[in-house]
Design an enzyme around this catalytic site. Structure first.
Site, PDB file in Angstrom:
ATOM      1  N   GLY A  90       4.224  41.936   1.649  1.00 30.40           N
ATOM      2  CA  GLY A  90       3.147  41.377   2.468  1.00 30.40           C
ATOM      3  C   GLY A  90       3.787  40.370   3.403  1.00 30.40           C
ATOM      4  O   GLY A  90       4.852  40.631   3.953  1.00 30.40           O
ATOM      5  N   SER A 122       9.958  44.483  -0.318  1.00 31.78           N
ATOM      6  CA  SER A 122       9.735  43.835   0.985  1.00 31.78           C
ATOM      7  C   SER A 122       9.749  42.304   0.864  1.00 31.78           C
ATOM      8  O   SER A 122      10.796  41.732   0.549  1.00 31.78           O
ATOM      9  CB  SER A 122       8.430  44.382   1.564  1.00 31.78           C
ATOM     10  OG  SER A 122       8.294  44.041   2.904  1.00 31.78           O
ATOM     11  N   ALA A 123       8.629  41.615   1.080  1.00 30.90           N
ATOM     12  CA  ALA A 123       8.611  40.149   0.946  1.00 30.90           C
ATOM     13  C   ALA A 123       9.071  39.719  -0.448  1.00 30.90           C
ATOM     14  O   ALA A 123       9.775  38.715  -0.602  1.00 30.90           O
ATOM     15  CB  ALA A 123       7.209  39.609   1.224  1.00 30.90           C
ATOM     16  N   HIS A 159      13.204  46.515   5.393  1.00 26.33           N
ATOM     17  CA  HIS A 159      12.690  47.358   6.493  1.00 26.33           C
ATOM     18  C   HIS A 159      13.678  47.336   7.657  1.00 26.33           C
ATOM     19  O   HIS A 159      13.268  47.325   8.822  1.00 26.33           O
ATOM     20  CB  HIS A 159      11.335  46.870   7.014  1.00 26.33           C
ATOM     21  CG  HIS A 159      10.240  46.809   5.989  1.00 26.33           C
ATOM     22  ND1 HIS A 159       9.533  47.918   5.588  1.00 26.33           N
ATOM     23  CD2 HIS A 159       9.734  45.761   5.280  1.00 26.33           C
ATOM     24  CE1 HIS A 159       8.622  47.541   4.680  1.00 26.33           C
ATOM     25  NE2 HIS A 159       8.730  46.244   4.480  1.00 26.33           N
ATOM     26  N   GLU A 194      14.410  51.340   4.788  1.00 27.30           N
ATOM     27  CA  GLU A 194      13.307  51.829   3.955  1.00 27.30           C
ATOM     28  C   GLU A 194      13.773  53.022   3.130  1.00 27.30           C
ATOM     29  O   GLU A 194      14.294  53.997   3.687  1.00 27.30           O
ATOM     30  CB  GLU A 194      12.122  52.203   4.836  1.00 27.30           C
ATOM     31  CG  GLU A 194      11.537  50.987   5.525  1.00 27.30           C
ATOM     32  CD  GLU A 194      10.303  51.307   6.371  1.00 27.30           C
ATOM     33  OE1 GLU A 194      10.005  52.495   6.586  1.00 27.30           O
ATOM     34  OE2 GLU A 194       9.644  50.347   6.811  1.00 27.30           O
TER      35      GLU A 194
END
Lengths: 237, 237
Positions: A90, A122-123, A159, A194
């Site tokens: 997020g 991700s985050a 990413h 990714e």
């Protein structure tokens, strides 16, 4: 021993949430029944409950329970008692701000160093690095610090995107941004595409997935690292 | 009266630095001979001298002199004495951090409100908004605050990019990021595409260039604004 799965993304193109990495997760979490989910990064502004349900649905596929950290009275105690933690993606600024609000950084470091399993996407992967200064996210809140978990001795750029040679856009490429980072910081940065993830066991870090990752060091030409054991020597820099 | 040119980008595809906007700048700066250049955003990590020379070369085309703020002993006095200021693009975090270090925010606001001409591109435009929370840049340094000049009553997203329907990338689109911003902030955000700029004269704000701009408001569907006078009513929100 520290055991972590640090993934570039939760979702790859044309596939469901976590689908591409479920076999790895089934193995990684084989000794635990329930995973503590930290939904603080709130992708697209979803509620903690909504986000936890998304994670729950995916983990259900591998027969594991999910409990959201917001379901506990004391998030610190929730971390202390967890056998496994999953920090979802997020907005990294929102995630870091909320972790500081609940004083959870040192708690998570302590837990993971004592063997609590850590999975991030991700985050949730970004924050395993030294600081969050190589996030791609928009600074929609102002966290008290950019320092993060430091569970790996470098920074990540999840990413990671290669420059598009046909682009007519004049905003900075990812590579330019990371070069600018190295104008002010010495920490190596691993651009994780990714579909790639790091499998961390103590000091051993293995790049998994089919793609190479791009390693950026201050004042050096970036290099591609193939899947397999990776060694990022910090001391010589 | 406040007079500003706030441009999405310094450079559009296939054209030299500032080339597309030089006719507008020739008119805007017609009463001044020299412009104070603020190179603090250091795109790609260039030095202040290198960056100032880039600006100097472009301004030479319209017969205007450029002096870098770093060439003065006291940057505050440089701002106070300037008839015109140009804040170049680069990294917004670095720009804001450096402006705070030199205590220049209130100095620039005072100058512009007393009629000092202001021209900004990209990061230099971003900081004319209420805060820098809608920048696209990487947070490579930690500024003491995200609050910026507030010379316009909304935020900007320069280099605004529409979602690419053919993309297989799972990172957030610009629109998703701005929606996440509105989960934590009420300030309207104007997505300014490359080649667009705002011509500000007192309270009057005109969108110039050939493209429309995209206005995002909390809990509302974004709308496209055509070139011409734009009114962003803050009070009702």
């Amino acid at each position: 021993m520290k055991k972590m799965i640090i993934a570039s993304t939760s979702t790859i193109y044309g596939s469901d949430y976590l689908e591409y990495i479920l076999p790895e997760l089934a193995d990684f979490f084989k000794e635990v029944e329930e995973v503590l989910f930290i939904p603080y990064a709130r992708p697209g502004g979803v509620t903690y409950d909504e986000y936890t349900n998304v994670a729950r649905k995916a983990f259900d596929e591998i027969g594991k329970g999910i409990k959201g950290i917001h379901e506990f009275n004391d998030p610190k105690i929730a971390v202390q008692n967890a056998k496994a933690i999953f920090v979802g993606g997020g907005n990294t600024f929102v995630l870091v701000d909320t972790l500081y609000k609940h004083n959870l950084f040192s708690e998570i470091v302590k837990a993971v160093e004592s063997g609590t399993l850590y999975f991030g996407t991700s985050a949730g992967s970004n924050i395993t690095g030294v600081n969050m200064k190589t996030t791609n996210d928009m600074p929609i809140v102002y966290p008290p610090d950019f320092k993060t978990l430091g569970l790996i001795p470098f920074n990540l750029n999840p990413h990671y995107l290669d420059p598009d040679p046909s682009s007519k856009h004049k905003g900075e490429t990812r590579e330019t941004r990371i070069r600018e980072f190295h104008g002010y910081n010495d920490i190596p940065v691993l651009g994780l595409r990714e579909g790639s993830w790091l499998d961390v066991k103590g000091q051993k870090i293995i790049l998994k997935g089919e793609l190479s990752a791009k390693l950026f060091r201050k004042s050096e030409k970036p290099i591609e690292l193939d899947p397999g054991i990776i060694r990022i020597d910090i001391s010589s820099h």
